[in-house]
Write a protein that holds these residues in place. Structure first.
Motif, PDB file in Angstrom:
ATOM      1  N   ASN A  33      61.215  64.357 -14.386  1.00  0.00           N
ATOM      2  CA  ASN A  33      61.976  63.717 -15.452  1.00  0.00           C
ATOM      3  C   ASN A  33      61.798  62.204 -15.335  1.00  0.00           C
ATOM      4  OD1 ASN A  33      64.408  62.350 -16.639  1.00  0.00           O
ATOM      5  ND2 ASN A  33      64.797  64.452 -17.303  1.00  0.00           N
ATOM      6  N   ALA A  34      61.212  61.585 -16.358  1.00  0.00           N
ATOM      7  CA  ALA A  34      60.846  60.173 -16.273  1.00  0.00           C
ATOM      8  C   ALA A  34      62.061  59.269 -16.057  1.00  0.00           C
ATOM      9  CB  ALA A  34      60.087  59.752 -17.539  1.00  0.00           C
ATOM     10  N   GLU A  35      63.218  59.641 -16.633  1.00  0.00           N
ATOM     11  CA  GLU A  35      64.415  58.800 -16.469  1.00  0.00           C
ATOM     12  C   GLU A  35      64.914  58.837 -15.027  1.00  0.00           C
ATOM     13  OE1 GLU A  35      65.724  56.803 -18.688  1.00  0.00           O
ATOM     14  OE2 GLU A  35      64.846  57.494 -20.578  1.00  0.00           O
TER      15      GLU A  35
ATOM     16  N   ALA B  81      64.915  55.699 -12.346  1.00  0.00           N
ATOM     17  CA  ALA B  81      66.122  55.235 -11.648  1.00  0.00           C
ATOM     18  C   ALA B  81      65.903  55.245 -10.130  1.00  0.00           C
ATOM     19  CB  ALA B  81      67.313  56.113 -12.035  1.00  0.00           C
ATOM     20  N   TRP B  82      65.221  56.276  -9.644  1.00  0.00           N
ATOM     21  CA  TRP B  82      64.928  56.369  -8.203  1.00  0.00           C
ATOM     22  C   TRP B  82      64.022  55.211  -7.763  1.00  0.00           C
ATOM     23  CZ3 TRP B  82      65.418  57.143  -3.340  1.00  0.00           C
ATOM     24  CH2 TRP B  82      64.315  57.292  -2.470  1.00  0.00           C
ATOM     25  N   LEU B  83      62.960  54.965  -8.521  1.00  0.00           N
ATOM     26  CA  LEU B  83      62.014  53.920  -8.119  1.00  0.00           C
ATOM     27  C   LEU B  83      62.675  52.548  -8.091  1.00  0.00           C
ATOM     28  CD1 LEU B  83      58.765  55.141  -9.929  1.00  0.00           C
ATOM     29  CD2 LEU B  83      59.213  55.068  -7.447  1.00  0.00           C
ATOM     30  N   ARG B  84      63.550  52.294  -9.055  1.00  0.00           N
ATOM     31  CA  ARG B  84      64.204  50.979  -9.047  1.00  0.00           C
ATOM     32  C   ARG B  84      65.079  50.813  -7.809  1.00  0.00           C
ATOM     33  NH1 ARG B  84      66.463  48.494 -14.434  1.00  0.00           N
ATOM     34  NH2 ARG B  84      66.053  46.567 -13.311  1.00  0.00           N
ATOM     35  N   LEU B  85      65.815  51.868  -7.468  1.00  0.00           N
ATOM     36  CA  LEU B  85      66.667  51.805  -6.279  1.00  0.00           C
ATOM     37  C   LEU B  85      65.806  51.648  -5.026  1.00  0.00           C
ATOM     38  CD1 LEU B  85      69.527  52.241  -4.969  1.00  0.00           C
ATOM     39  CD2 LEU B  85      68.883  54.661  -4.763  1.00  0.00           C
ATOM     40  N   ALA B  86      64.779  52.471  -4.908  1.00  0.00           N
ATOM     41  CA  ALA B  86      63.961  52.480  -3.691  1.00  0.00           C
ATOM     42  C   ALA B  86      63.227  51.151  -3.518  1.00  0.00           C
ATOM     43  CB  ALA B  86      62.972  53.642  -3.746  1.00  0.00           C
ATOM     44  N   LEU B  87      62.611  50.642  -4.590  1.00  0.00           N
ATOM     45  CA  LEU B  87      61.814  49.419  -4.471  1.00  0.00           C
ATOM     46  C   LEU B  87      62.694  48.193  -4.261  1.00  0.00           C
ATOM     47  CD1 LEU B  87      59.150  50.213  -7.231  1.00  0.00           C
ATOM     48  CD2 LEU B  87      58.870  50.441  -4.739  1.00  0.00           C
TER      49      LEU B  87
ATOM     50  N   VAL C  42      70.983  60.309 -13.005  1.00  0.00           N
ATOM     51  CA  VAL C  42      70.786  58.875 -13.237  1.00  0.00           C
ATOM     52  C   VAL C  42      72.074  58.118 -12.924  1.00  0.00           C
ATOM     53  CG1 VAL C  42      70.431  57.150 -15.058  1.00  0.00           C
ATOM     54  CG2 VAL C  42      68.854  59.102 -14.843  1.00  0.00           C
ATOM     55  N   ARG C  43      73.200  58.671 -13.351  1.00  0.00           N
ATOM     56  CA  ARG C  43      74.479  58.032 -13.069  1.00  0.00           C
ATOM     57  C   ARG C  43      74.666  57.852 -11.557  1.00  0.00           C
ATOM     58  NH1 ARG C  43      79.358  56.093 -15.658  1.00  0.00           N
ATOM     59  NH2 ARG C  43      81.092  56.502 -14.263  1.00  0.00           N
ATOM     60  N   PHE C  44      74.345  58.907 -10.821  1.00  0.00           N
ATOM     61  CA  PHE C  44      74.499  58.855  -9.364  1.00  0.00           C
ATOM     62  C   PHE C  44      73.616  57.754  -8.775  1.00  0.00           C
ATOM     63  CE2 PHE C  44      73.186  60.015  -5.067  1.00  0.00           C
ATOM     64  CZ  PHE C  44      74.413  60.236  -4.445  1.00  0.00           C
ATOM     65  N   LEU C  45      72.343  57.743  -9.157  1.00  0.00           N
ATOM     66  CA  LEU C  45      71.396  56.783  -8.571  1.00  0.00           C
ATOM     67  C   LEU C  45      71.766  55.338  -8.906  1.00  0.00           C
ATOM     68  CD1 LEU C  45      68.101  58.793  -9.204  1.00  0.00           C
ATOM     69  CD2 LEU C  45      69.184  58.342  -6.972  1.00  0.00           C
ATOM     70  N   LYS C  46      72.393  55.150 -10.076  1.00  0.00           N
ATOM     71  CA  LYS C  46      72.772  53.791 -10.454  1.00  0.00           C
ATOM     72  C   LYS C  46      74.124  53.385  -9.887  1.00  0.00           C
ATOM     73  CE  LYS C  46      70.345  53.083 -14.833  1.00  0.00           C
ATOM     74  NZ  LYS C  46      70.578  53.043 -16.298  1.00  0.00           N
TER      75      LYS C  46
ATOM     76  N   PHE D 194      60.060  51.378 -18.932  1.00  0.00           N
ATOM     77  CA  PHE D 194      59.887  51.792 -17.537  1.00  0.00           C
ATOM     78  C   PHE D 194      59.011  50.805 -16.776  1.00  0.00           C
ATOM     79  CE2 PHE D 194      60.248  56.460 -19.085  1.00  0.00           C
ATOM     80  CZ  PHE D 194      61.624  56.432 -18.978  1.00  0.00           C
ATOM     81  N   VAL D 195      57.913  50.412 -17.411  1.00  0.00           N
ATOM     82  CA  VAL D 195      56.911  49.608 -16.713  1.00  0.00           C
ATOM     83  C   VAL D 195      57.461  48.225 -16.330  1.00  0.00           C
ATOM     84  CG1 VAL D 195      54.687  48.443 -16.993  1.00  0.00           C
ATOM     85  CG2 VAL D 195      54.949  50.826 -17.742  1.00  0.00           C
ATOM     86  N   ALA D 196      58.057  47.542 -17.295  1.00  0.00           N
ATOM     87  CA  ALA D 196      58.467  46.154 -17.035  1.00  0.00           C
ATOM     88  C   ALA D 196      59.527  46.064 -15.929  1.00  0.00           C
ATOM     89  CB  ALA D 196      58.931  45.491 -18.330  1.00  0.00           C
TER      90      ALA D 196
END
Ligand code: BES
Ligand code: ZN
Length: 629
Positions: free
Chosen positions: A549-551, A555-561, A520-524, A584-586
């Motif tokens: 892993n949901a976390e 983190a991946w989806l936020r970066l990708a989208l 998560v640290r890396f992706l953020k 997660f959803v919001a």
């Protein structure tokens, strides 16, 4: 003297010097009367008349989606008090009587969509009233699930979420965190189902209740805030984890859930070492169907959990450490008003990390604390470091709209800062004594600071100056004495971030052997702007779309989208349809909605599909953010 003031005076006098009102029952917890303890989110007027005990006798009606029956309220009232004011939202009131079934006059006053409406009952001399009522099918606290929304797919399910001000949609009482009540309940449900609540279970197997139904009885003999009354009903089974710990969930999940939560007993022992005896008897948990809107909810004796914490490798059990820690910060010592909810969540985020350190060691705890620091900084950037909303104590229109980077993370970092300045032994001893001194009492920011000055600072002017207490609590931004995270926590990851940002290949990074926090640290931490080719390379090298892993997936989806990466859309759709956890959803919908002509239609299409499965708090939040964008 006018009757109102005479009544007020009588109640305050009866409260006595200690503030505790004593009756035949267990001592009634005090209500705070200082102006900063006035709750703007409740219609109750506890200084005139207050509820001390709630007895529920309700049928869970899975056809009509209603709880129906009676609430019997015990009342403490000042002499001459003509009425008691309760909170309610959408309740269908059939009758209100005294204990001898003589009707009492009642009125439903004006309210609003967030707070519901005041229910005033003319009590006369009555000190016990009986309200016969039904909750509305769309009661905000309750979610009635179809069998298809459960793992077993055979039985319906009911779950509740009371915090912050939702319980008034199924319990007519004073729904304010500063007013503590003992309670008991008898709940009847269709025979194959089991009911559990956030209190002592008095009829473990249930009792026949006629017409193919069974009844379950519960009680809570400690006075608690009303938001902590909770219920779940479904096809659920129990597995003990230790002498006083265990877990409920659907039978098909029981093995996986018990394996994931096997360290719970050790966590309770760790929390007790830190903060004193666990006062609630059992510590059980229930892993709910995926629509549960929070990661966890600290309902006393029975923490409610999202199934997204069941990662398969115990990596996300800090949620358990968090909810368990609320047994001290929140459930024992409770924010009197929601504008001080950092007293619940900031203290708990701090304590959570201390429990994690005791059970899993310093390194893991320091990594999680560093992520919390990043979340605080992100909130400061998002709100602006001079925004009043970045003060720990701040007013809110809707108490369910708190920003976690402030009340959770800045709150925890404030306490870590005090720890660092006064030293662990002294700070730990203080905190233990704080919980003992104020057990079962409401607390305000001003009350905490006064307690800290009386019992820790004790007139030490130099210490007072170093701590900057008022800045932390009442001013925006991050004071300059803030305890920094351990720079070594993510040393290896941060080196990898630099290599990647310099154009290095993803396949050369040791992502596969990193834990969730490092991933998560890396992706953020990598550059927010990434090309389509780079995102595809990462996804391939790290298997991000397949992450269990949901976390990490989040983190991946936020970066990708945020980079309009179309191949991530089906993964986002799957994730958003698989669970309803608001955290997660919001943000995923928000990220999409922020991507203009590209993301907005995707957000709308996905939301049209997933909205019906979400709990009301998740729906409300996403409805609001999509309207705003
Ligand atoms: N008490 C909160 C949940 C909550 C907060 C409900 C405010 C309603 C209003 C709970 O303890 C919590 O903080 N849950 C977190 C998990 C935690 C590990 C940060 C969550 O839901 O993500
Ligand atoms: Zn919490």
């Amino acid at each position: 003297m006018r009757p109102f003031f005479a009544a007020l005076l009588a109640l305050l006098v009866s409260a006595g010097a200690s503030g505790a009102i004593r009756t035949g029952r267990p001592p009634v917890a005090p209500v705070l009367t200082a102006p900063e303890a006035h709750d703007a989110h409740s219609f109750a007027r506890p200084e005139i008349a207050r509820v001390t005990h709630v007895a529920l006798d309700l049928d869970a009606d899975f056809e009509a989606h209603r709880m129906a029956g009676t609430a019997t309220l015990d009342i403490q009232a000042a002499r001459g008090a003509g009425e008691i004011v309760l909170d309610s939202a959408g309740l269908d009131i059939e009758a209100v009587t005294d204990a001898r079934r003589r009707p009492l006059r009642w009125t439903m006053g004006q309210g609003d969509a967030v707070h519901g409406r005041p229910l005033s009952v003319a009590i006369g001399a009555a000190r016990r009233i009986v309200i016969r009522y039904r909750s509305a099918p769309d009661a905000a606290a309750l979610q009635w699930l179809t069998p298809e929304q459960t793992v077993g797919r055979r039985h319906p399910y009911l779950l509740s979420q009371g915090e912050a001000i939702l319980n008034r949609s199924w319990i007519p009482t004073q729904d304010s965190p500063g007013i503590r009540q003992t309670w008991e309940a008898r709940i009847s449900v269709p025979a194959p189902l089991t009911a559990v609540m956030s209190g002592e279970r008095l009829s473990p197997r249930g009792e026949p209740a006629g017409r193919g139904r069974r009844a379950f009885r519960f009680r809570m003999t400690h006075p608690v805030a009303s938001y902590l009354i909770a219920i779940a009903v479904g096809d659920i089974a129990f597995r003990p984890l230790g002498p006083r710990t265990g877990v409920w969930t659907e039978p098909a999940m029981l093995d996986a859930v018990a394996a994931e939560l096997r360290d719970t007993e050790a966590m309770v022992a760790a929390a007790e070492r830190l903060y004193g005896r666990y006062r609630w008897g059992r510590y059980d948990m229930i892993v709910l169907p995926p629509s549960f809107p929070y990661g966890g909810m600290e309902n006393p004796t029975l923490t409610f959990l999202t199934p997204t914490v069941i990662a398969g490798d115990r990596s996300l059990v800090s949620v358990i450490a968090h909810e368990l820690s609320h047994s001290w910060s929140g459930n024992l010592v409770t924010n009197a008003v929601w504008s001080d909810s950092w007293l619940n969540e900031g203290f708990t985020t701090y304590a959570e990390n201390r429990v994690m350190e005791l059970v899993y060691g310093r390194h893991r705890a320091s990594q999680e604390a560093a992520l919390s620091w990043d979340d605080m900084q992100a909130a400061m950037r998002q709100l602006g470091a001079t925004s009043p909303a970045t003060a720990l104590h701040h007013d809110l229109d809707d108490p369910d709209g708190t920003v976690s980077g402030i009340i959770y993370d800045k709150g925890a970092i404030f306490l870590r800062t005090i720890e660092q300045i006064v030293g662990r032994p002294r700070w730990d001893a203080y905190l233990r004594s704080y919980f003992a001194r104020h057990a079962f009492e409401p607390m305000t920011s001003a009350g905490f600071l006064a307690d800290l000055r009386a019992h820790l600072i004790r007139g030490d002017r130099a210490l007072e100056a170093r701590l900057q207490l008022d800045r932390w609590v009442y001013q925006p931004g991050v004071p300059d004495n803030a305890a920094r995270p351990d720079p070594a926590a993510f040393a290896e990851v941060d080196a990898a971030v630099r290599a990647f940002d310099a154009g290095g290949p993803a396949a050369q990074l040791p992502f596969a052997r990193w834990n969730w926090a490092e991933r998560v640290r890396f992706l953020k931490a990598i550059a927010h702007r990434q090309s389509e080719a780079r995102l595809a390379e990462m996804d391939r090298a790290f298997g991000l779309s397949q992450s269990g892993n949901a976390e990490v997936l989040f983190a991946w989806l936020r970066l990708a989208l945020a980079n309009r990466y179309a191949p991530a859309v089906p993964t986002a759709e799957r994730f958003l349809a698989s669970m309803g956890r608001m955290r997660f959803v919001a943000p995923i919908f928000e990220t999409l909605a922020a991507q203009g002509d590209w993301g907005r239609p995707i957000a709308e299409r996905l939301y049209a599909r997933t909205r019906p499965g979400y709990h009301s708090v998740t729906r409300e939040r996403v409805d609001r953010l999509l309207r705003a964008h």
